[in-house]
Scaffold this motif. Structure first.
Motif, PDB file in Angstrom:
ATOM      1  N   THR A  83      50.429 113.625  36.384  1.00  0.00           N
ATOM      2  CA  THR A  83      49.607 113.728  37.603  1.00  0.00           C
ATOM      3  C   THR A  83      48.773 112.477  37.852  1.00  0.00           C
ATOM      4  O   THR A  83      48.299 112.273  38.961  1.00  0.00           O
ATOM      5  CB  THR A  83      48.653 114.938  37.496  1.00  0.00           C
ATOM      6  N   VAL A  84      48.608 111.625  36.819  1.00  0.00           N
ATOM      7  CA  VAL A  84      47.714 110.469  36.990  1.00  0.00           C
ATOM      8  C   VAL A  84      48.198 109.481  38.063  1.00  0.00           C
ATOM      9  O   VAL A  84      47.404 109.073  38.915  1.00  0.00           O
ATOM     10  CB  VAL A  84      47.461 109.770  35.623  1.00  0.00           C
ATOM     11  N   PRO A  85      49.495 109.103  38.069  1.00  0.00           N
ATOM     12  CA  PRO A  85      49.924 108.186  39.139  1.00  0.00           C
ATOM     13  C   PRO A  85      49.723 108.804  40.532  1.00  0.00           C
ATOM     14  O   PRO A  85      49.292 108.128  41.460  1.00  0.00           O
ATOM     15  CB  PRO A  85      51.413 107.972  38.851  1.00  0.00           C
ATOM     16  N   ALA A  86      50.016 110.097  40.644  1.00  0.00           N
ATOM     17  CA  ALA A  86      49.832 110.778  41.931  1.00  0.00           C
ATOM     18  C   ALA A  86      48.366 110.733  42.343  1.00  0.00           C
ATOM     19  O   ALA A  86      48.034 110.427  43.489  1.00  0.00           O
ATOM     20  CB  ALA A  86      50.316 112.226  41.830  1.00  0.00           C
ATOM     21  N   LEU A  87      47.468 111.019  41.398  1.00  0.00           N
ATOM     22  CA  LEU A  87      46.030 111.016  41.713  1.00  0.00           C
ATOM     23  C   LEU A  87      45.550 109.637  42.148  1.00  0.00           C
ATOM     24  O   LEU A  87      44.772 109.505  43.089  1.00  0.00           O
ATOM     25  CB  LEU A  87      45.227 111.488  40.499  1.00  0.00           C
ATOM     26  N   ALA A  88      46.036 108.605  41.451  1.00  0.00           N
ATOM     27  CA  ALA A  88      45.618 107.242  41.804  1.00  0.00           C
ATOM     28  C   ALA A  88      46.043 106.915  43.235  1.00  0.00           C
ATOM     29  O   ALA A  88      45.256 106.390  44.034  1.00  0.00           O
ATOM     30  CB  ALA A  88      46.222 106.241  40.820  1.00  0.00           C
ATOM     31  N   GLU A  89      47.282 107.259  43.582  1.00  0.00           N
ATOM     32  CA  GLU A  89      47.759 106.988  44.939  1.00  0.00           C
ATOM     33  C   GLU A  89      47.022 107.836  45.976  1.00  0.00           C
ATOM     34  O   GLU A  89      46.718 107.381  47.073  1.00  0.00           O
ATOM     35  CB  GLU A  89      49.269 107.242  45.043  1.00  0.00           C
ATOM     36  N   LEU A  90      46.746 109.084  45.624  1.00  0.00           N
ATOM     37  CA  LEU A  90      46.041 109.967  46.566  1.00  0.00           C
ATOM     38  C   LEU A  90      44.632 109.439  46.840  1.00  0.00           C
ATOM     39  O   LEU A  90      44.160 109.462  47.980  1.00  0.00           O
ATOM     40  CB  LEU A  90      45.973 111.395  46.024  1.00  0.00           C
ATOM     41  N   HIS A  91      43.940 108.959  45.792  1.00  0.00           N
ATOM     42  CA  HIS A  91      42.588 108.442  46.006  1.00  0.00           C
ATOM     43  C   HIS A  91      42.617 107.182  46.868  1.00  0.00           C
ATOM     44  O   HIS A  91      41.782 107.005  47.743  1.00  0.00           O
ATOM     45  CB  HIS A  91      41.893 108.191  44.662  1.00  0.00           C
ATOM     46  N   ARG A  92      43.625 106.331  46.634  1.00  0.00           N
ATOM     47  CA  ARG A  92      43.768 105.149  47.476  1.00  0.00           C
ATOM     48  C   ARG A  92      44.059 105.570  48.926  1.00  0.00           C
ATOM     49  O   ARG A  92      43.452 105.065  49.868  1.00  0.00           O
ATOM     50  CB  ARG A  92      44.919 104.290  46.932  1.00  0.00           C
ATOM     51  N   GLY A  93      44.976 106.531  49.083  1.00  0.00           N
ATOM     52  CA  GLY A  93      45.344 107.005  50.423  1.00  0.00           C
ATOM     53  C   GLY A  93      44.170 107.643  51.137  1.00  0.00           C
ATOM     54  O   GLY A  93      43.930 107.418  52.317  1.00  0.00           O
ATOM     55  N   ARG A  94      43.399 108.422  50.414  1.00  0.00           N
ATOM     56  CA  ARG A  94      42.253 109.105  50.996  1.00  0.00           C
ATOM     57  C   ARG A  94      41.239 108.074  51.525  1.00  0.00           C
ATOM     58  O   ARG A  94      40.714 108.228  52.620  1.00  0.00           O
ATOM     59  CB  ARG A  94      41.626 109.986  49.919  1.00  0.00           C
ATOM     60  N   THR A  95      41.018 107.002  50.763  1.00  0.00           N
ATOM     61  CA  THR A  95      40.087 105.963  51.202  1.00  0.00           C
ATOM     62  C   THR A  95      40.588 105.301  52.493  1.00  0.00           C
ATOM     63  O   THR A  95      39.807 105.051  53.418  1.00  0.00           O
ATOM     64  CB  THR A  95      39.924 104.906  50.086  1.00  0.00           C
ATOM     65  N   GLU A  96      41.895 105.053  52.553  1.00  0.00           N
ATOM     66  CA  GLU A  96      42.478 104.457  53.765  1.00  0.00           C
ATOM     67  C   GLU A  96      42.287 105.377  54.978  1.00  0.00           C
ATOM     68  O   GLU A  96      41.964 104.925  56.073  1.00  0.00           O
ATOM     69  CB  GLU A  96      43.976 104.224  53.580  1.00  0.00           C
ATOM     70  N   ILE A  97      42.516 106.663  54.761  1.00  0.00           N
ATOM     71  CA  ILE A  97      42.391 107.618  55.877  1.00  0.00           C
ATOM     72  C   ILE A  97      40.935 107.684  56.338  1.00  0.00           C
ATOM     73  O   ILE A  97      40.643 107.672  57.539  1.00  0.00           O
ATOM     74  CB  ILE A  97      42.874 109.028  55.463  1.00  0.00           C
ATOM     75  N   GLU A  98      40.017 107.730  55.374  1.00  0.00           N
ATOM     76  CA  GLU A  98      38.607 107.816  55.744  1.00  0.00           C
ATOM     77  C   GLU A  98      38.183 106.570  56.518  1.00  0.00           C
ATOM     78  O   GLU A  98      37.423 106.655  57.475  1.00  0.00           O
ATOM     79  CB  GLU A  98      37.757 108.021  54.490  1.00  0.00           C
ATOM     80  N   ARG A  99      38.709 105.418  56.137  1.00  0.00           N
ATOM     81  CA  ARG A  99      38.390 104.192  56.871  1.00  0.00           C
ATOM     82  C   ARG A  99      38.929 104.306  58.309  1.00  0.00           C
ATOM     83  O   ARG A  99      38.241 103.970  59.267  1.00  0.00           O
ATOM     84  CB  ARG A  99      38.988 102.982  56.151  1.00  0.00           C
TER      85      ARG A  99
END
Lengths: 250, 250
Positions: A228-244
């Motif tokens: 799950t760690v690679p998925a979580l890392a990508e999700l956190h990056r994606g979430r930051t992009e969406i919030e921006r």
């Protein structure tokens, strides 16, 4: 979805007609719509006729009825669903390209997780989610995120309701669900292993708007025992992009 | 979009309320909806109230009104728009990844091109298209494809109507449009250079269903003087993939 019991306005009757259309039932005869809507036959026929005239429903060559492009257009062009989805798409495409599994965006709607978007690759695994489909809050990783950040009133309502078991691993006990929600808030993500389908694990993170309110859950569905760690890392990056993209200053 | 003049059913009034929401006007007060719908104030307020009760419209904390998630869900979950769009997405993602410009899917709706999907990359050029937005048939490459394969009656209706010029290069002459449509049918694709925006060229191909009917146009918007051959090659490959997903045997 139960029919409205709050009244019998024309709008209610219209909603009852629209609710007879589902992902599994996209085309119906007017008689079927009448029967399934529970409306008097003549009422259902009149409403269907009016909706066809307005372009909100369409009649095919066999005089069977389906949802009209015009209804989709009116419901989509100015909707929050489209705004969120457009803000999320570039990030979702990147997450999907890197993790190569189903990547999804969900919002809270009527005490369920409503999926605004789902991107899948040819090699993605099993997944029951559909665009404009729903999943229970207590069972899906997206739902757990939306529930964990959805406020006290929502949480108590769900905790007091029957927690349907979709698999042997679905959380069906209120005390266990309460602990899981505290864990989701503490970690800032939800992992749901086998609770929708035994073969899959959902991983979800919250997406906030400029006021700090959680407005969506970004998730991937990976194979049950995939890390799950690679998925979580990508999700956190994606979430930051969406919030921006939603105007959140970081 | 003109209001319906064919009658004054409750459905018509409801459509007039929904039509006041546009991509540029996603949130309104009840009074604004009343004024813009042209309905009597009390009628508009009652319809808005009923639609809010049914979840088809939503009221925010400032009591302003917007399109509800529930309306989007009902309009999307069983719609032809979603079916076409889901069938097209994998191919559209591949076209977008290779050409790195806006990639779009449009259908014919009420004598205009209605866009079901648009994928864009960070390096894509200028483009006015929006999801659930429209463009005129005679001006856009998607529109020219939909018009060229849209049958005699549609063509004569458009040829007899005023052909609005969006740029100096938009075809605004009926004879010229007739020749262009014959060219589109002969070549199997449409190229529209500068006819929507002077800086861009649209390239579109038809997508057929299992009956051979053209049901959509797949297009890219490239820089005005970019070569069209690579775009055409990717569009033809993408079109074949979409047709296969729609059940067309090749």
């Amino acid at each position: 979805m139960a029919n409205s019991s709050t009244g019998d306005s024309v709008t209610d009757r219209l909603v009852r007609v629209l609710e007879t259309f589902t992902p599994a039932r996209t085309v119906q005869t007017a008689a079927e719509i009448g029967r399934r809507s529970g409306l008097p036959r003549s009422t259902a026929h009149r409403i269907v006729g009016e909706l066809v005239d307005a372009g909100l429903l369409e009649r095919d060559d066999d005089r069977r009825i389906r949802i009209g492009m015009r209804l989709w257009e009116l419901a989509t062009r100015s909707s929050q669903a489209l705004r969120l989805r457009q803000a999320a798409m570039p990030a979702m495409e990147r997450v999907q390209a890197r993790i190569r599994e189903h990547t999804q965006l969900a919002v809270l709607e009527q005490d369920e997780a409503l999926f605004l978007e789902r991107l899948s690759g040819p090699e993605s695994g099993s997944n029951v989610t559909r665009v404009a489909g729903r999943l229970p809050l207590h069972a899906s990783s997206s739902g757990l995120v939306l529930l964990a950040y959805g406020g006290h009133e929502l949480q108590e309502r769900i905790l007091a309701s029957p927690l349907t078991r979709l698999t042997t691993e679905t959380i069906a006990d209120a005390g266990e669900l309460r602990r899981k929600l505290a864990e989701v808030r503490a970690l800032g993500h939800a992992i749901a292993r086998g609770s929708i389908e035994a073969v899959s694990t959902g991983v979800a993170v919250p997406v906030r708007d400029e006021t700090g309110t959680v407005v969506a859950a970004l998730s991937v569905v990976i194979r049950r025992d995939a890390p799950t760690v690679p998925a979580l890392a990508e999700l956190h990056r994606g979430r930051t992009e969406i919030e921006r993209a939603l105007g959140v200053r970081s």
